[in-house]
Scaffold this active site. Structure first.
Site, short mmCIF file in Angstrom:
data_model
loop_
_atom_site.label_atom_id
_atom_site.label_comp_id
_atom_site.label_asym_id
_atom_site.label_seq_id
_atom_site.Cartn_x
_atom_site.Cartn_y
_atom_site.Cartn_z
N ASP A 1 -1.63 -5.44 -5.85
CA ASP A 1 -1.37 -5.17 -4.43
C ASP A 1 -2.04 -3.86 -3.98
O ASP A 1 -1.89 -2.83 -4.63
CB ASP A 1 0.14 -5.09 -4.20
CG ASP A 1 0.51 -5.35 -2.75
OD1 ASP A 1 -0.08 -4.72 -1.86
OD2 ASP A 1 1.40 -6.20 -2.51
N THR B 1 0.55 -7.36 3.41
CA THR B 1 0.80 -8.02 2.12
C THR B 1 1.16 -9.50 2.23
O THR B 1 0.55 -10.34 1.59
CB THR B 1 1.92 -7.27 1.38
OG1 THR B 1 1.47 -5.93 1.16
CG2 THR B 1 2.24 -7.92 0.05
N HIS C 1 0.95 3.96 -0.30
CA HIS C 1 1.71 4.25 0.92
C HIS C 1 2.26 5.67 0.90
O HIS C 1 2.33 6.33 1.93
CB HIS C 1 2.87 3.27 1.07
CG HIS C 1 2.42 1.94 1.59
ND1 HIS C 1 2.02 1.76 2.89
CD2 HIS C 1 2.29 0.74 0.99
CE1 HIS C 1 1.68 0.50 3.06
NE2 HIS C 1 1.82 -0.15 1.93
ZN LIG Z 1 -0.06 -5.46 -0.10
#
Ligand SMILES: [Zn+2]
Length: 490
Positions: A109, A146, A269
């Site tokens: 991710d 996402t 993030h």
């Molecule tokens: Zn993501």
């Protein structure tokens, strides 16, 4: 590497091409220095001549002996092959051990394109060197978030068509909220790969993927093959469980498997893309790829299995107070917080029925371009039907009617606050380069060491069904795409 997987035909075996050091280069440094003994002019010239002759003879024989030693030694040295192979396959390589094709779809991710160069990533680079790579990265779908992207990857559909238009949104008809824990099938449209595979009477397995727990059509998320999401499961356990499927009898080995890692998005993030924490997270993902490769090699199936490694989107830093406040637009139009379904980077506004949406767009844009709103020029409002067509973000009632596109690295908030913000974000226009992620395909149908141009992730669905040789559901990917990237069948 792969000594247990001998191809049937001897000729197209990829040679492990090495680059031996050039022995002649070493010889270039072998210099003779003849700028000595010009003294002693008083001695007899004949003695000097004999002396010089002797010296020259000794020097020459020494040089000859040295050269002999050098060459005989270098010819005995075995050259160790490097792991890089060049692309010389013209046909897909036959399976050596497995009885059917297997695709492992691995998602890391928030693996921004370029992270693979942050730190040594020998395992990812092994896949790149011996597989096919999107040279300038994989293009996510808009919004570069996402859930919309992971579900586009497995359905081949743009979010407007697969229904997951944001990580959270409201159904305009029922008023129900979708969030990342919503597993009711009504939200999840289209046909994900695990369902397609099961529709063909074959087995599929998921170790996490957005949508994988949703029981839909023939997919029942069976306990043996489908893990309920739990972010605290160590990555090693995810890899090892996936590897365990290869210990099953042949008929029970799934054709399609997913493997999901939350990193490096998780760190991205918090600290933005340039923090050492990201470097460490990337190195750890590389270790997991290494663990996967090693486990497959131990079972003698590494060369038979297709590994597709990708990410869902990239990441960009959001420091430096790049903020736009909706309250600053009050002189032109009031936007109540209750109208806003998401702020940033995708500003999505659904006003109550009866409010003129075109008027909202016009007034907001007037304010934003007036020069009186801080960072106003970095946000542009659209009726969703007027968004650039390349975004494919209109054909769903779940998409609110008023959408704002904010420039890379900027964020939208309702009102000014003292909150100090410095981190990372994604969700921006998918044309922004920092939103790109990686694509690497490694396996019998991927050429070794090949680079292909960037493509959108809606192409992955057709790619996987082609590798598995099954008929896929209709989708937004191109039917001819797999042919452009895969080796023709043997
Ligand atoms: Zn993501």
């Amino acid at each position: 590497m792969g000594s247990d997987t001998l191809p049937m035909k001897p000729s197209p075996i990829p040679t492990q091409d090495d680059d031996p050091p050039n022995p002649s280069a070493a010889l270039l440094s072998f210099n003779t220095d003849s700028t000595s003994s010009t003294s002693n002019p008083s001695h007899k010239p004949t003695i000097i001549f004999i002396f010089l002759l002797l010296i020259t003879c000794i020097a020459l024989s020494a040089a000859a002996a040295f050269a002999f030693l050098f060459f005989s030694n270098s010819s005995n040295t075995t050259t160790t092959p490097t792991s890089t192979t060049t692309s010389i396959d013209s046909k897909a390589r036959p399976l050596a051990k497995l009885n059917h094709p297997v695709v492992i779809l691995v998602s890391s991710d928030g693996f921004r394109f370029g992270y693979q160069f942050k730190t040594p990533t020998p395992n990812i680079h092994r896949l790149i060197a011996n597989g096919t790579e999107a040279e300038t990265g994989l293009i996510p779908v808009f919004p570069t978030l996402t859930f919309p992207n992971h579900y586009s990857i497995v359905t081949g559909l743009y979010p407007a068509h697969h229904g997951i238009v944001n990580n959270h949104f409201v159904d305009p008809y029922t008023g129900e909220f979708f969030n990342m824990g919503s597993h009711e099938p009504k939200w999840w449209l289209g046909e994900p790969l695990w369902e397609t595979v099961v529709n063909h009477g074959l087995k599929a397995a998921t170790y996490f993927w957005p949508g994988a727990e949703v029981k839909k059509g023939s997919w029942t998320c069976p306990e043996k093959y489908c893990q309920q999401y739990n972010g605290s499961v160590p990555f090693e356990e995810r890899v090892d469980t996936t590897l365990g499927f290869f210990d099953l009898p042949s008929s029970e080995i799934p054709y399609f498997m997913t493997l999901y890692f939350e990193d490096p998005d998780h760190q991205g993030h918090q600290v933005g893309p340039d923090d050492p924490e990201i470097t460490e997270a990337v190195a750890n993902i590389d270790r997991m790829i290494g663990r996967l490769i090693e486990g497959l090699e131990k079972r003698g199936v590494f060369e038979d299995v297709t590994i597709i490694m990708l990410g869902d989107h990239g990441m960009v830093g959001t420091c430096d107070k790049k903020l736009i406040f909706l309250e600053d637009l009050a002189s032109w139009i009031e936007i109540p917080a209750s109208w806003v379904q998401s702020y940033t980077p995708l500003l999505a506004i659904r006003p109550p029925a009866g409010v003129d949406t075109a008027d909202i767009v016009a007034k907001m844009n007037e304010g934003l371009s007036s020069g009186k709103v801080k960072n106003g020029k970095q946000l542009k409002m659209y009726l969703k039907e007027k968004l650039p067509r390349r975004l494919h973000y209109a054909a769903s009632d779940r998409i609110p009617p008023v959408i704002g596109l904010v420039e890379e690295g900027f964020k939208v908030e309702q009102k000014s606050s003292k909150r100090q913000e410095c981190g990372g974000a994604h969700g921006y226009d998918n044309a922004v380069f920092s939103m790109r992620t990686i694509f690497i395909g490694h396996g019998p149908q991927f050429a070794r060491g090949r680079k292909v141009p960037s493509f959108e992730n809606v192409q992955i669905y057709n790619l996987v069904t082609k590798i598995l040789n099954i008929q896929g559901a209709p989708n937004n990917g191109s039917e001819s795409f797999p042919k452009s990237i895969l080796l023709p069948s043997a």
